[in-house]
Design an enzyme around this catalytic site. Structure first.
Site, PDB file in Angstrom:
ATOM      1  N   HIS A 190       0.827  -1.211   0.000  1.00 17.22           N
ATOM      2  CA  HIS A 190       0.000   0.000   0.000  1.00 17.22           C
ATOM      3  C   HIS A 190       0.861   1.261   0.000  1.00 17.22           C
ATOM      4  O   HIS A 190       0.480   2.283  -0.579  1.00 17.22           O
ATOM      5  CB  HIS A 190      -0.944  -0.006   1.200  1.00 17.22           C
ATOM      6  CG  HIS A 190      -2.249  -0.671   0.916  1.00 17.22           C
ATOM      7  ND1 HIS A 190      -3.080  -1.178   1.874  1.00 17.22           N
ATOM      8  CD2 HIS A 190      -2.880  -0.906  -0.262  1.00 17.22           C
ATOM      9  CE1 HIS A 190      -4.157  -1.693   1.324  1.00 17.22           C
ATOM     10  NE2 HIS A 190      -4.057  -1.545   0.026  1.00 17.22           N
ATOM     11  N   CYS A 503      -5.564  -6.378 -25.865  1.00 14.17           N
ATOM     12  CA  CYS A 503      -5.328  -6.068 -24.450  1.00 14.17           C
ATOM     13  C   CYS A 503      -4.031  -6.681 -23.939  1.00 14.17           C
ATOM     14  O   CYS A 503      -3.727  -6.581 -22.749  1.00 14.17           O
ATOM     15  CB  CYS A 503      -6.496  -6.528 -23.585  1.00 14.17           C
ATOM     16  SG  CYS A 503      -6.742  -8.311 -23.559  1.00 14.17           S
TER      17      CYS A 503
END
Length: 575
Positions: A190, A503
């Protein structure tokens, strides 16, 4: 002067003097309490939890959080504070073991942290820092600690952490810091995610850092290359200054490019979507002004857990993401998993070659409860935004028929259960198996869009394991056989009026964009880091390019294709 090489965690440039951020180990009293004091000690723990929660909520309510990622991380920390299991363990330690409040909180959190760090899954191990961050927050309120870790930090310094916490990154942003170093850290932690969101450069995992860097040592930090220059000489300083100027010019150019429509020179629109793996990456859609998400890899929901994510958990995740970028599309690829990736959840037969085994939709069809939970969650979330479903590893139209039948079955169930859902969801298939490309004419008639996954298409077409260094030189994305399959698929989609996207990795490589657009590809889904370069190349394309590619014979040798890409189409590749 010494150049140190580490791992890039967040792009950017920064210069300044080294400041080591030393988090003093909290001295926790180990005394047992008198049983008569247990209730009062428990109240102290509750107060610290409540004050910690209030502190985090104040950031959300004040509007000072600067990114979706920061809000998500604060929400994660709030979830930890509200975790009933954590609270129960703390209460038990105080009322049964007669630990003091600080000791109880510390031991419970350290147990959770050690468990997470012991997991084989790297991403979940990195989540230990979130628990450590919350531990420090609670203990700070419990023990009335007021130490300022950043008292020596200003805009002319580069902070160095043993391991950075998300709260540290938020504080760096407040102080106007452009870059920092972490001795330990992972790309998906994070702290790293927040650094990228807040545009704070970071280099981590530098060998011998302490040997060459002392307090006050002048440093130049390059987050993109993952390098740190120690005691730079005049030549390095001049070079760095030039890089800063170039970075500023690129930033200004990209800001102008952001506002331009995604139109080729002859006026054709090319949709530029993003590939993402985590909800925290969704902010980039607005930041870059992308057209949406062309590939959301949902496998992250399984990472580091010993239970399957249920329908409700998936629904809440997809709903939140769809709402954030609405009305832009969120293309959800169903789980592209195999038994080898889920060994922590349930036993699965060993496969000698998982890439050719039970993976993708084959795996999901053989585990109907997993498929049901995910498709029901998607149908429900589609009420709240523009969601598209994309199935991986489809081999032929029979696969698609079976999946459509399942989707209809689950929609009927939701109808009879009176649960809101949207059955008008676009359905697409990934074309990554050669049989799907060869059968693309039939597939294009039965789905709403096709999306070419070039990574696996190359691997399966050329019989090359892309992760095997011994045969890596045979992994050629522009091999004529691969390009013929891409062209075949594009022609099928155009024939039946369906959108066609790439993609895979090819969509993020500027040299390949002209040939893809020339083939008739109307959508590209790419990595955020390549967005502006790809956009500029797409804007360069014109009718003459398309005519050149359409008339090209892809039955030629590899050298013939390379002449087309690297000579004839080179003028279009300017970025």
């Amino acid at each position: 002067m010494k150049i140190l090489k580490g791992t890039s965690m967040a792009d950017g440039l920064s210069s300044g003097k080294a400041v080591f951020i030393t988090v003093q180990e909290i001295v926790i009293p180990q005394d047992k309490i008198d049983p008569a004091r247990a209730e009062a000690e428990l109240e102290e723990a509750r107060r610290a939890f409540k004050e910690s929660k209030t502190q985090l909520l104040s950031v959300l309510e004040s509007g000072t959080a600067e990114s979706y990622e920061q809000i998500e991380i604060i929400s994660t920390h709030l979830d930890i504070l509200d975790d009933p299991e954590i609270k129960n363990f703390v209460e038990t330690a105080i009322t049964k073991e007669y630990d003091n409040a600080a000791s109880a909180v510390n031991e419970v959190f350290l147990s959770a942290i050690n468990h997470l760090r012991s997991l084989k899954n790297k991403m979940m191990a990195e989540r230990a820092t979130d628990f450590d961050d919350v531990r420090s927050l609670i203990l700070g309120h419990l023990m009335q600690m007021e130490e300022d870790l950043f008292k020596d930090v200003d805009e002319d310094t580069i902070p160095i952490f043993e391991e950075a916490f998300p709260s540290h990154i938020s504080r760096l942003k407040e102080l106007g810091i452009n870059g920092y170093i972490a001795k330990h850290g992972g790309y998906t932690s994070h702290a790293s995610i927040l650094s990228r969101a807040l545009k704070i450069a970071c280099v981590s995992n530098i060998p011998d850092l302490d040997k060459y860097v002392k307090e006050g040592t002048p440093l130049l930090l390059d987050g993109e290359s993952g390098t740190v220059v120690v005691d730079p000489d005049s030549e390095q300083l001049e070079f760095f200054a030039q890089k800063l100027q170039i970075a500023e010019l690129i930033k200004e150019k990209n800001e102008r490019l952001r506002e331009r429509e995604n139109l080729t020179k002859d006026g054709d629109r090319v949709l530029l979507n993003l590939n993402i793996s985590l909800p925290e990456e969704l902010d980039a859609v607005d930041e870059l002004n992308a057209d949406g998400v062309g590939l959301f890899r949902t496998e992250f929901l399984f990472m580091g857990r010993d239970t399957l994510p249920d329908e409700e958990e998936q629904y809440q995740t997809y709903k939140k993401m769809a709402e954030q970028i609405a009305p832009k599309p969120l293309t959800i690829r169903t789980f592209d998993l195999g038994g080898d990736k889920l060994s922590d959840i349930f036993e699965s037969p060993h496969e000698e070659n998982p890439n050719l085994g039970n993976r993708g939709i084959r795996f999901m069809l053989s585990h109907p409860q997993m498929l049901k939970a995910q498709l029901r969650a998607i149908l429900r979330a589609a009420v709240h935004g523009n969601i598209r479903i994309m199935f991986p590893m489809v081999a032929d139209v029979e696969d698609l028929w079976e999946l459509r039948h399942k989707l209809k079955q689950y929609a009927d169930e939701l109808y009879y259960e009176d649960i809101p859902y949207n059955d008008d969801v676009q359905i697409g298939t990934m074309v990554e198996v050669p049989s799907a490309a060869i059968n693309s004419d039939l597939l294009a008639q039965e789905c709403d869009f096709l999306s070419i996954g070039t990574n696996d298409l190359v691997q399966y077409t050329l019989a090359v394991d892309r992760g095997n260094d011994q045969v890596h030189r045979f992994y050629i994305q522009h091999h004529p056989a691969v390009l013929k399959l891409i062209k075949m698929t594009a022609d099928s989609a155009i024939k039946h009026g369906k959108s066609i996207s790439v993609c895979g990795e090819m969509a993020s490589i500027p040299e390949y964009i002209p040939i893809l657009i020339g083939m008739g590809i109307t959508e590209l889904s790419l990595n955020a880091a390549a967005y502006y370069k790809v956009k500029q190349v797409a804007l360069n394309c014109d009718a003459e390019l398309k005519e050149t590619v359409q008339n090209f014979d892809f039955g030629v040798s590899l050298s013939g294709v390379e002449h087309l890409i690297y000579s004839q189409l080179k003028p279009y590749q300017e970025t």
